[in-house]
Design an enzyme around this catalytic site. Structure first.
Site, PDB file in Angstrom:
ATOM      1  N   LYS A  38       0.827  -0.611  -0.385  1.00  5.74           N
ATOM      2  CA  LYS A  38      -0.145   0.113  -0.026  1.00  5.74           C
ATOM      3  C   LYS A  38       1.266   1.042   0.264  1.00  5.74           C
ATOM      4  O   LYS A  38       2.317   1.353  -0.066  1.00  5.74           O
ATOM      5  CB  LYS A  38      -0.973   0.212   1.191  1.00  5.74           C
ATOM      6  CG  LYS A  38      -2.049  -0.905   1.342  1.00  5.74           C
ATOM      7  CD  LYS A  38      -3.231  -1.375   2.634  1.00  5.74           C
ATOM      8  CE  LYS A  38      -3.585  -1.985   2.724  1.00  5.74           C
ATOM      9  NZ  LYS A  38      -4.363  -2.139   4.043  1.00  5.74           N
ATOM     10  N   TYR A  76     -13.008  -1.827  -2.464  1.00  5.28           N
ATOM     11  CA  TYR A  76     -13.346  -1.944  -0.906  1.00  5.28           C
ATOM     12  C   TYR A  76     -14.440  -1.162  -0.907  1.00  5.28           C
ATOM     13  O   TYR A  76     -15.199  -1.329   0.194  1.00  5.28           O
ATOM     14  CB  TYR A  76     -12.602  -0.949  -0.068  1.00  5.28           C
ATOM     15  CG  TYR A  76     -11.064  -0.932   0.640  1.00  5.28           C
ATOM     16  CD1 TYR A  76     -10.946  -2.128   0.904  1.00  5.28           C
ATOM     17  CD2 TYR A  76      -9.551  -0.182  -0.262  1.00  5.28           C
ATOM     18  CE1 TYR A  76      -8.990  -2.501   1.066  1.00  5.28           C
ATOM     19  CE2 TYR A  76      -8.470  -0.909  -0.560  1.00  5.28           C
ATOM     20  CZ  TYR A  76      -8.163  -1.558   0.680  1.00  5.28           C
ATOM     21  OH  TYR A  76      -6.831  -1.577   0.617  1.00  5.28           O
ATOM     22  N   ASN A 108      -1.649   0.057   7.446  1.00  6.73           N
ATOM     23  CA  ASN A 108      -0.894  -1.263   7.782  1.00  6.73           C
ATOM     24  C   ASN A 108      -0.077  -2.312   6.668  1.00  6.73           C
ATOM     25  O   ASN A 108       0.444  -3.376   6.438  1.00  6.73           O
ATOM     26  CB  ASN A 108      -2.277  -2.623   8.587  1.00  6.73           C
ATOM     27  CG  ASN A 108      -3.226  -2.510   7.160  1.00  6.73           C
ATOM     28  OD1 ASN A 108      -3.180  -2.101   6.515  1.00  6.73           O
ATOM     29  ND2 ASN A 108      -4.118  -3.415   7.998  1.00  6.73           N
TER      30      ASN A 108
HETATM   31  P1  CMP Z   1      -6.882  -4.696   4.302  1.00  7.53           P
HETATM   32  O1  CMP Z   1      -7.665  -5.370   5.390  1.00  7.53           O
HETATM   33  O2  CMP Z   1      -6.226  -5.360   3.588  1.00  7.53           O
HETATM   34  O3  CMP Z   1      -8.618  -4.241   3.932  1.00  7.53           O
HETATM   35  C1  CMP Z   1      -9.520  -3.438   4.840  1.00  7.53           C
HETATM   36  C2  CMP Z   1      -8.425  -2.165   5.319  1.00  7.53           C
HETATM   37  O4  CMP Z   1      -9.008  -1.376   5.923  1.00  7.53           O
HETATM   38  C3  CMP Z   1      -7.266  -2.744   5.757  1.00  7.53           C
HETATM   39  O5  CMP Z   1      -6.400  -3.387   5.228  1.00  7.53           O
HETATM   40  C4  CMP Z   1      -6.722  -1.335   6.785  1.00  7.53           C
HETATM   41  O6  CMP Z   1      -5.947  -0.606   5.224  1.00  7.53           O
HETATM   42  C5  CMP Z   1      -8.515  -0.526   7.093  1.00  7.53           C
HETATM   43  N1  CMP Z   1      -9.411  -1.224   7.810  1.00  7.53           N
HETATM   44  C6  CMP Z   1      -9.525  -2.542   8.365  1.00  7.53           C
HETATM   45  N2  CMP Z   1      -9.975  -1.979  10.174  1.00  7.53           N
HETATM   46  C7  CMP Z   1     -10.266  -0.608  10.006  1.00  7.53           C
HETATM   47  C8  CMP Z   1      -9.988  -0.277  11.446  1.00  7.53           C
HETATM   48  N3  CMP Z   1     -11.350  -0.314  12.065  1.00  7.53           N
HETATM   49  N4  CMP Z   1      -9.833   1.647  11.234  1.00  7.53           N
HETATM   50  C9  CMP Z   1      -9.424   1.902  10.475  1.00  7.53           C
HETATM   51  N5  CMP Z   1      -8.954   1.482   9.007  1.00  7.53           N
HETATM   52  C10 CMP Z   1      -9.221   0.140   9.219  1.00  7.53           C
END
Ligand code: CMP
Length: 134
Positions: free
Chosen positions: A11, A51, A114
């Site tokens: 990312k 998403y 992340n």
């Molecule tokens: P990913 O699981 O790859 O795809 C969904 C994304 O949403 C996740 O990574 C994070 O980047 C973001 N995400 C998921 N949960 C949260 C949260 N509680 N708060 C903010 N961002 C989130």
């Protein structure tokens, strides 16, 4: 032996941190092969589509801003149990809960920023690979 393919995204925060090489080395050391790769930038429309499962979540707008904030590296990984193996290498979504030595534990700064995305199952892997490389 199940040879699978999965979609991995480094990312915008991962690209900014200049850790594409480090992350790809972890894939290689774990036995995964990068069989397709490209750098791209999510448009807002792409991000909405990719998403869409999260569209009702309170973090959705922030997620759109984050994922469109710079280039991403999109890759298809291939190898034995590639989907599960990639998820193991990434660690939990929240870096505070990610196992030590995983990508997110080592490099992610928050649950949102992340560093990496990985498909969560065979159907998602097929759809997500098609999304970028169809
Ligand atoms: P990913 O699981 O790859 O795809 C969904 C994304 O949403 C996740 O990574 C994070 O980047 C973001 N995400 C998921 N949960 C949260 C949260 N509680 N708060 C903010 N961002 C989130």
């Amino acid at each position: 032996m199940t040879i699978e393919q999965t979609l991995s995204i480094i990312k915008p925060d991962g690209v900014r941190k200049k850790i594409i090489g480090e992350i790809q080395k972890r894939f290689k050391d774990a036995g995964l092969t990068v069989i397709k790769a490209k750098m791209t930038v999510f448009t807002i429309a792409d991000a909405h589509r990719f998403y869409s499962i999260h569209k009702d979540k309170p973090f959705f707008n922030d997620l759109l801003t984050y994922i469109t904030s710079g280039p991403v590296m999109v890759q298809v990984l291939e190898g034995e149990n590639a989907i599960e193996l990639n998820r193991k290498l990434m660690g939990a979504t929240n870096p505070e809960e990610a196992e030590k030595g995983t990508i997110r534990s080592d490099f992610a700064s928050s649950i949102e920023e992340n560093v990496v995305h990985g498909s969560d199952g065979p159907d998602t892997a097929r759809t997500e690979i098609e999304f970028f490389f169809g």
